[in-house]
Design an enzyme around this catalytic site. Structure first.
Site, PDB file in Angstrom:
ATOM      1  N   ARG A   1     -46.172  35.786  -3.345  1.00 12.29           N
ATOM      2  CA  ARG A   1     -46.708  35.223  -4.588  1.00 12.29           C
ATOM      3  C   ARG A   1     -46.371  36.095  -5.794  1.00 12.29           C
ATOM      4  NH1 ARG A   1     -49.455  30.447  -6.312  1.00 12.29           N
ATOM      5  NH2 ARG A   1     -49.909  30.258  -4.095  1.00 12.29           N
TER       6      ARG A   1
ATOM      7  N   HIS B   1     -53.115  32.953  -0.256  1.00  8.77           N
ATOM      8  CA  HIS B   1     -52.574  32.645  -1.588  1.00  8.77           C
ATOM      9  C   HIS B   1     -51.486  33.655  -1.933  1.00  8.77           C
ATOM     10  CE1 HIS B   1     -52.663  31.733  -5.977  1.00  8.77           C
ATOM     11  NE2 HIS B   1     -53.025  30.547  -5.545  1.00  8.77           N
ATOM     12  N   CYS B   2     -51.733  34.931  -1.619  1.00 11.93           N
ATOM     13  CA  CYS B   2     -50.742  35.985  -1.879  1.00 11.93           C
ATOM     14  C   CYS B   2     -49.473  35.792  -1.057  1.00 11.93           C
ATOM     15  CB  CYS B   2     -51.321  37.358  -1.544  1.00 11.93           C
ATOM     16  SG  CYS B   2     -52.677  37.888  -2.580  1.00 11.93           S
ATOM     17  N   MET B   3     -49.635  35.196   0.125  1.00 12.10           N
ATOM     18  CA  MET B   3     -48.506  35.094   1.051  1.00 12.10           C
ATOM     19  C   MET B   3     -47.735  33.784   0.890  1.00 12.10           C
ATOM     20  SD  MET B   3     -49.881  36.929   4.539  1.00 12.10           S
ATOM     21  CE  MET B   3     -51.515  36.202   4.606  1.00 12.10           C
TER      22      MET B   3
END
Length: 322
Positions: free
Chosen positions: A18, A311-313
């Site tokens: 992300r 979400h970060c990934m």
């Protein structure tokens, strides 16, 4: 080597995709990482964006953030004036509206330069800057809230409000919090009309849900740890607010944040372990097209070590209209 020598540097950590860039409509906004450890990720993604056939249509629409004038003139001297921006602080909530967080990783100068690029290139109509406490605990905007449905948001209550709980205890009158500990929310417009201030994240999300996403249902909030101390802060640290909606109302999260799971149940969400969901999908017991209001729990013993949630990934490339 057996004697401990390293032949080449360890490969870059590209788990948290992300942060390397954000697609916004038909543009790509490249990041400008705050930590040297992540510079190689940025270089690799820049090479891919400019050269891979998949991004050919974007090639003339790649936005690169310049350094601020102060840092350009005195490189290395003005650390407070550094221009940094990471994708975890950039959230596209509707076709014409982007949120940018000022955090431990994204500086006000980075948010300012990104906003100028987005407005000058007619990418969006408005940008809301959310200044969250500049602390390792929070790191990025998507670690303190994410969107579940057009009218449902999961967030950390303790920093959601700008004014609420400001003077609840005697110590609050005796010791004023540092400015960097305060949440501040300012919405800017391409037409340069007067910026709008929001009192809380809840007020901002209500505005987005009703006006941008045209929700006809009441806006609802699910709080980390069910809003109860110390579970709210503890589960935020293990990414209770860092969820990924794979379709409206169907979100991926870690299996370790028990109190946040209870908060989802209270809002009518079904809870299912990913292994069971995959079996049900393969056996035809569940239809992916009709699945809704579901929190899918994923194993977290190893993934959570990376200090980032689903979400970060993820790195969205093509976005459907809600």
């Amino acid at each position: 080597m057996p004697d401990g020598r390293i032949i080449f540097s360890p490969i870059p950590n590209l788990i948290l995709t992300r942060d390397v860039g954000t697609t916004i409509n038909n543009f790509i906004l490249l990041n400008k990482p705050a930590k040297k450890a992540r510079v190689r990720e940025s270089l690799l993604m820049r090479y891919i964006f400019f050269n891979h056939d998949l991004f050919e249509a974007y090639r003339d629409n790649i936005l690169e953030i310049p350094d601020s004038e102060h840092h350009f003139l005195r490189p290395g001297e003005e650390e407070d004036n550094r221009t940094t921006l990471e994708g975890g602080d950039v959230m596209m909530v509707s076709k014409n509206h982007v949120l940018i967080g000022c955090s431990e990783r994204t500086s006000p100068y980075g948010a300012n330069e990104a906003m100028k690029l987005l407005f000058e290139n007619d990418v969006v109509e408005k940008v809301t800057v959310v200044k969250i406490p500049n602390k390792r605990d929070f790191m990025h905007l998507d670690t303190v809230f994410t969107q579940v449905k057009r009218n449902v948001w999961v967030l950390l209550h303790s920093i959601a409000s700008v004014e609420e709980n400001k003077f609840n205890n005697p110590i609050d009158f005796l010791v004023q919090p540092e400015p960097k500990e305060q949440t501040e929310i300012i919405q800017f417009y391409k037409d340069k009309s007067t910026p709008k201030h929001f009192k809380s994240m809840e007020e901002l999300f209500e505005d987005i849900s009703q006006k941008d996403l045209k929700s006809t249902e009441p806006t609802q909030f699910i709080y980390s740890g069910n809003g109860v101390f110390p579970f709210d802060a503890r589960e935020q640290w293990t990414d209770s607010c860092n969820l990924l909606a794979i379709k409206e109302g169907v979100v991926l999260g870690y299996d370790r944040n028990d109190n946040t799971v209870e908060a989802f149940k209270a809002k009518g969400f079904a809870i299912v372990k990913v292994k069971d969901l995959i079996n049900d999908l393969e056996n035809g017991k569940v239809d992916a097209d009709t699945l809704t209001d579901t929190l899918v729990l994923m194993p977290s013993a190893e993934l959570s070590r990376a200090r980032g949630g689903f979400h970060c990934m993820s790195l969205p490339l093509l976005r459907d209209d809600l």
